[in-house]
Design a protein around this motif. Structure first.
Motif: not given
Length: 238
Positions: A156-179
């Motif tokens: 998909v092109d876009v993920a929509l969520t709450n800012t803090i929720d999204g940032l925590m998910a990225l931290k949990e997954l260790g993803l660097k390519n999603v901003i």
């Protein structure tokens, strides 16, 4: 103060009862609410318990009276679900933010720009439902983790969520390519909802939220809850 005392007398022995509310599972703002709301009720001498559920199940539980309400939802929830009553004063907020792959040429400056892209969101979450209403290229997933993986993989092109929720998910997954895009697409106040069967609680809880907002106690509790939630997520994934 006189009104508050009268209301307490009116409720009488009902405060001896324990109340049970639903929340949405796996969302950071809801985890913050699970810490904050019991402390608001504790100020009133009321014990509450909270069960996290998928968003649609949480809604059904609250609107049917199986639970006594939901811990936090946006304003429109009360319009759509007349068997619940909105406590008038919000006690938290969320931002709707788009997350994209940093290597893709995706420009999103407002919600209308979402129509150009294939969007993933968490099923049953009201604020992302609203912002994608009428869009044809939207897919529902079960968690923020899943929608972030979809963006990272290019499905998909876009993920929509709450800012803090999204940032925590990225931290949990260790993803660097999603901003996250620089500016949130919307900001929503979050309100506590109580089933009609317990409408007597609404003015009491509202008065307490107003009091705690004015004296600064709510801000301290919210800040501590945010820190506890974030620390818990960090420790879980170390």
């Amino acid at each position: 103060m006189k009104l508050f005392a009268v209301l307490l007398l009116f409720i009488g022995n009902s405060f001896a009862e324990e109340f049970h509310f639903s929340s949405i599972n796996f969302l950071t703002e809801q985890e913050v609410g699970r810490i904050v709301l019991p402390q608001i009720y504790s100020e009133l001498g009321i014990v509450i318990s909270i069960t996290p559920l998928p968003a649609q199940r949480a809604q059904l539980s609250a609107t049917s009276g199986v639970s006594d309400g939901e811990i936090m939802r946006i304003f429109s929830y009360g319009i759509e679900n007349p068997t619940t009553i909105r406590v008038p004063t919000p006690y938290y907020y969320l931002e709707t933010t788009a997350f994209v792959h940093k290597d893709k040429d995706i420009v999103i400056e407002n919600k209308d720009h979402l129509e150009k892209y294939f969007v993933a969101k968490v099923r049953g979450v009201k604020h992302t439902n609203r912002i994608t209403e009428g869009h044809s290229q939207v897919i529902d997933m079960n968690s923020t983790i899943e929608i972030m993986r979809m963006v990272d993989s290019g499905r998909v092109d876009v993920a929509l969520t709450n800012t803090i929720d999204g940032l925590m998910a990225l931290k949990e997954l260790g993803l660097k390519n999603v901003i996250a895009i620089k500016k949130p697409l919307a900001t929503f106040d979050l309100y506590h909802y109580i089933h009609l069967d317990h409408k007597h609680l609404v003015p009491i809880v509202d008065a307490k939220i107003i009091e705690m907002t004015k004296n600064g106690k709510l801000t301290k509790i919210v800040n501590a809850a945010e820190q506890k939630t974030l620390l818990s997520k960090y420790q879980t994934n170390e």
